[in-house]
Design a protein around this motif. Sequence first.
Motif, PDB file in Angstrom:
ATOM      1  N   PRO A  41     -10.812  13.963   9.766  1.00 43.03           N
ATOM      2  CA  PRO A  41     -11.066  13.073  10.909  1.00 43.03           C
ATOM      3  C   PRO A  41     -11.547  11.685  10.515  1.00 43.03           C
ATOM      4  CG  PRO A  41     -12.771  14.743  10.749  1.00 43.03           C
ATOM      5  CD  PRO A  41     -11.711  15.120   9.756  1.00 43.03           C
ATOM      6  N   THR A  42     -12.184  11.570   9.351  1.00 44.82           N
ATOM      7  CA  THR A  42     -12.688  10.242   8.982  1.00 44.82           C
ATOM      8  C   THR A  42     -11.826   9.575   7.911  1.00 44.82           C
ATOM      9  OG1 THR A  42     -14.211  11.322   7.463  1.00 44.82           O
ATOM     10  CG2 THR A  42     -15.077  10.713   9.611  1.00 44.82           C
ATOM     11  N   ASN A  43     -10.618  10.121   7.715  1.00 45.17           N
ATOM     12  CA  ASN A  43      -9.629   9.509   6.817  1.00 45.17           C
ATOM     13  C   ASN A  43     -10.127   9.316   5.394  1.00 45.17           C
ATOM     14  OD1 ASN A  43      -7.567   9.087   8.841  1.00 45.17           O
ATOM     15  ND2 ASN A  43      -8.948   7.554   9.682  1.00 45.17           N
ATOM     16  N   VAL A  44     -10.946  10.230   4.903  1.00 45.70           N
ATOM     17  CA  VAL A  44     -11.407  10.059   3.523  1.00 45.70           C
ATOM     18  C   VAL A  44     -10.292  10.353   2.517  1.00 45.70           C
ATOM     19  CG1 VAL A  44     -13.833  10.531   4.025  1.00 45.70           C
ATOM     20  CG2 VAL A  44     -12.321  12.399   3.364  1.00 45.70           C
ATOM     21  N   LEU A  45      -9.232  11.013   2.984  1.00 48.77           N
ATOM     22  CA  LEU A  45      -8.130  11.324   2.078  1.00 48.77           C
ATOM     23  C   LEU A  45      -6.964  10.351   2.232  1.00 48.77           C
ATOM     24  CD1 LEU A  45      -8.103  15.213   2.564  1.00 48.77           C
ATOM     25  CD2 LEU A  45      -9.415  13.859   0.948  1.00 48.77           C
ATOM     26  N   GLN A  46      -7.222   9.295   2.951  1.00 45.08           N
ATOM     27  CA  GLN A  46      -6.178   8.318   3.256  1.00 45.08           C
ATOM     28  C   GLN A  46      -5.493   7.764   2.014  1.00 45.08           C
ATOM     29  OE1 GLN A  46      -3.946   7.297   5.423  1.00 45.08           O
ATOM     30  NE2 GLN A  46      -5.559   6.922   6.906  1.00 45.08           N
ATOM     31  N   SER A  47      -6.273   7.589   0.953  1.00 47.44           N
ATOM     32  CA  SER A  47      -5.710   6.942  -0.238  1.00 47.44           C
ATOM     33  C   SER A  47      -4.869   7.912  -1.067  1.00 47.44           C
ATOM     34  CB  SER A  47      -6.846   6.393  -1.099  1.00 47.44           C
ATOM     35  OG  SER A  47      -7.642   7.459  -1.571  1.00 47.44           O
ATOM     36  N   TRP A  48      -4.772   9.156  -0.663  1.00 49.63           N
ATOM     37  CA  TRP A  48      -4.037  10.150  -1.459  1.00 49.63           C
ATOM     38  C   TRP A  48      -2.536   9.950  -1.258  1.00 49.63           C
ATOM     39  CZ3 TRP A  48      -6.701  15.567  -1.946  1.00 49.63           C
ATOM     40  CH2 TRP A  48      -8.018  15.374  -2.410  1.00 49.63           C
ATOM     41  N   ASP A  49      -2.001   9.035  -2.002  1.00 45.36           N
ATOM     42  CA  ASP A  49      -0.613   8.629  -1.844  1.00 45.36           C
ATOM     43  C   ASP A  49       0.235   9.325  -2.894  1.00 45.36           C
ATOM     44  OD1 ASP A  49       1.797   7.346  -1.915  1.00 45.36           O
ATOM     45  OD2 ASP A  49       0.974   5.331  -1.753  1.00 45.36           O
ATOM     46  N   PRO A  50       1.059  10.297  -2.499  1.00 42.44           N
ATOM     47  CA  PRO A  50       1.813  11.080  -3.480  1.00 42.44           C
ATOM     48  C   PRO A  50       2.872  10.267  -4.223  1.00 42.44           C
ATOM     49  CG  PRO A  50       2.538  11.609  -1.264  1.00 42.44           C
ATOM     50  CD  PRO A  50       1.372  10.675  -1.121  1.00 42.44           C
ATOM     51  N   THR A  51       3.147   9.056  -3.772  1.00 48.99           N
ATOM     52  CA  THR A  51       4.174   8.284  -4.465  1.00 48.99           C
ATOM     53  C   THR A  51       3.628   7.578  -5.707  1.00 48.99           C
ATOM     54  OG1 THR A  51       3.799   6.267  -3.178  1.00 48.99           O
ATOM     55  CG2 THR A  51       5.354   7.861  -2.273  1.00 48.99           C
ATOM     56  N   LEU A  52       2.329   7.638  -5.906  1.00 49.96           N
ATOM     57  CA  LEU A  52       1.787   7.075  -7.140  1.00 49.96           C
ATOM     58  C   LEU A  52       2.038   8.042  -8.299  1.00 49.96           C
ATOM     59  CD1 LEU A  52      -1.527   5.614  -5.708  1.00 49.96           C
ATOM     60  CD2 LEU A  52       0.365   4.305  -6.648  1.00 49.96           C
TER      61      LEU A  52
END
Lengths: 212, 864
Positions: A41-52
Amino acid sequence: MAPLSLFSLFLCCFLLLLSPATSTNSEGNALHALRRRLSDPTNVLQSWDPTLVNPCTWFHVTCDSTNHVIRLDLGNSNVSGTLGPELGQLQHLQELYKNNIRGKIPNELGNLKNLVGMDLYGNSFEGEIPKSFARLKSLRFLRLNNNNLTGSIPRELTALSNLKVLDVSDNDLCGTIPVDGPFAMFSMPSYANNKRLNGPELKGLVPYDFGC
Amino acid sequence: MNRNSTCFLLLVALSSQCLIFCLAMTVKNLSTDQFALVQFKDNIVDPQNALTNNWTSSSCVCNWVGVSCGVIHERVIALNLSNMKLTGTISPHIGNLSFLQSLDLSTNNFYGHLPKELGQLHRLRLIRLSFNGLNGETPSWLGNLHRVKMLIMRNNTFTGTIPETLVNMSNLEILDLGYNQLFGQIPSSIFKISSLKEIDFIDNSISGSLPADLCYHLPKLEGLNLGSNELSGTIPPSIGKCTNLQILALNANNFSGIIPRSIGNLTQLKELYLWGNNLQGGLHDDLCHHLPKLEVLQLHRNELFGNIPSSIGKCINLQVLALFTNKFSGIIPTSIGNLTRLQELYLGANTLQGQIPSSVFNISSLRFISLSNNSLSDNLPDDLCRHGLKLEALYLHNNKFYGNIPSSIGGCYNLQFLELSANQFSGLIPKGLFNSTKLKEQVPGKHLSTLDRQSNPLHFFMSDNDLMGEIPRTICNLSSLALIDLSMNKLGGVIPSCLGNFSYLSIVDLRMNKFVGKMPPIYHEGGRLRSLNLNGNQLEGAIPTSFVNCKSLEVLDLGNNNLNDSFPYWLGKLPNLQVLVLRSNRFHGGIQDFNATFSFSSLRLIDLSRNEFTGRIPPALFDNLKAMRDIQENKTGPSYMGESFYYRYNIVSYYNDSITVALKGLEMKLKRILTDFTIIDFSCNHFQGSIPEAVGELNSLVVLNLSHNSLTGNIPPSLGKLAALESLDLSSNKLQGRIPKQLTELTFLGALNLSHNNLEGPIPLANHLDTFSNDSYGGNSGLCGFPLSKKCGSDGGSESPPSTVAEHDESETALFWKITAMGYGCGLVFGLSMGYIVFKTGRPRWLLKMIKRNAHKRTRTRIH
């Protein structure tokens, strides 16, 4: 009020040779799979970008110098959901840390050979403590308190010779308390508030799952 | 209408009796229509007064704007009010226009439901309500309107399913419900309306699969557009029976299976869009044998595999061929050279190998070539641009091309986008690349800016190759240069100072080369320079103060050079500067001259590490770093620093800013910089004095590295407020005092290094601070407690690692259990006796304590 975190796993030896087959990409995929299971809910995993190329620059992920994930620090971050078997692929994981997780503790966490600390406290885990934890030979901290765990404390855990801290209080465990191995030194508060948990087992007299 | 009004005027002119008769006949009926139209008008707002001033009782209804009357019945037969900015609902009174054949209210702002009275208008042949804000379900009574040929309701917000009753519209030719919010399955009966020529349901949420007999009853179908829905299943092979099909669009759905071979039978086909599905399998060899009219073939973003059949060359009218992001392998067939009308060729993101057939570059109509992200190799053809004079964009990045960039590339004087990055090109950059034939043909005296090449922004992505030599000075001709990325090559020499003169230049990335000399000054005030990356060269001297003109500058990375300057505090004036990297140079002196008016108010990543800075770290600096506070998470997904460069409407080149930073004890390349990433790295300098308390206000700070300085004083407890902090390195300073307990509040901390200071006292262990190893704390002779082996004294802290929950001294209960447990080995009685003795002889408090603690915990649990 102290933050109710948690869930932390960590381990000490960087035995990189243990799992030459695990590539960093697969670790990124495993974490991404974990993310899909979790509500955030607080977007703490927002930076988990699988394309990196690897997950090492994601927030809350720490890698070692060979780009293997060694820590996840998600304490107090309000994520909820269940843990999946994917976490068992993070062979180099040393530290995990989190809250508000439901469901069973995946048996696959027993694969984390390098794990030093398993802190899953302050969540809503249910089911039994996996016997597979006996394979966590490096484990020094095992904190599973404040969950809804049931069943007995697996005898197999007495083989965890490095275990220094144990806390399984505030669950719904049953049976008797082991006394062998590291369990010889843990005190009563480690077991408090498990109504059906009986005192230290009496070898040869009472079956350990007595009262389960 | 004219005839009608003429009749009316004649009547007026001829005789009053006749007039009365005529009025008596027409007014009665027409007045019904008039009344209905007036009611209709009263329901809407008419900002252009198109109707207000015209629809008045002083003129006959049949003369009103947008109204047409029939000859025979003298009744309103057509109402055409398209594009009049009308706003309002459609009045039910419109249902009284009982002779209406054509209703066109398109391109207005009508909203609300369609009145069911419309269903009475059984003479209707055309209903055009597109581009409004109409909503509600698509009414089932539409099926009553048997004579309708065109039902066009696209671009509204209709919801619900497509009504089954539409099957009764047996004369329907065009059914257009695109861009609405329809869901559910398409009733299979729709495909039995044999009069249909066009079905368009694009961009709804329609699901389900297509019926196997899709085309059995649609002999006239010319257009089928079901794109951007949620359709699944396979594409029925019966599609081949729609032999008049000219446009087939099933793109952006979840179709799976293969592309049916029968599509090759659609001899009239001009445009085929199947992209964005899960289609598998290969392309049939005979795909193009009977598709001579095919102009657009878009199969990208599927899972198609196998070779690109060489028969593709038989689709001789192809203008757009898009096969990118599939799994095609093998070589690019030479026969592509037969596609002499081809304008756009997209084969990127496959696993194609071999060289580019030189025939491709013989296609003089080609404007766009993208072959990026394949395994193509070999040299580029020498005569690259001999025929390709129209070529505007050439994307070859991330392949295995090698050899020189052919100098013939200068012949492509329309080239606006050149992407050659991540290959193995070597040798010099051809001078002609930055030149143009047009320039040579230029009439003396003609102004440069009138030339083609000068009027379009130019983009050169050439990073990560083995290019060497200098940047050709011809680059100074290209005043419309927007991006130049030559990073990670072996280029040397001096950076042409003309770059500082280009007003369109937005990105200059020359990092990781061997450039020498001074940084080019910026002559151009108010330029667009957004990112300048010169990291990893051998530049000397100072930062030209003309950079103060770069008001758009967001990223300035000058790290790893030999720059020798004092702290460029004046950069703080730049309102958009977000990333400042001066790492590993010879910057020196204090940073305390820092003036509060120079705010660095947008700065998020500042890296001053490995320089010779001295003096105190001014608290005012932290006060000013407002961009490191209160960052809100981006809810739409991670966003990165960079810039998009558009080639036409839908084709984008991205430039991602990238820097290398020290992160959690490791040097890490941020291939893309998250817009909420924040770093302060002042490590490896000679900073003195204490760590300002003010740093604690930077609650969005992720990385703080002040290690390897000469900082003194205590660790400020305010660090505990850095809620986002993941990496804290204060090692190798002269910090003293205890580690503040507040650090245990940093629950996201993944790396901690406090080693090699003069810290003392027990290590505070709560939350997960005990999960850090010896290395985090070593080299502080006064520190004690877990995880260090040095035990704390009696007044220090706990001897053994504490349980996370219990903070009190547990030695008594532990002792009891230990003794009791020892007893078990010897038998029950002994054990209990031992326990009893201990209990009896002086330590009975454990029981009380345990009970107390349990009571306490129970309360806590409830709060949870």
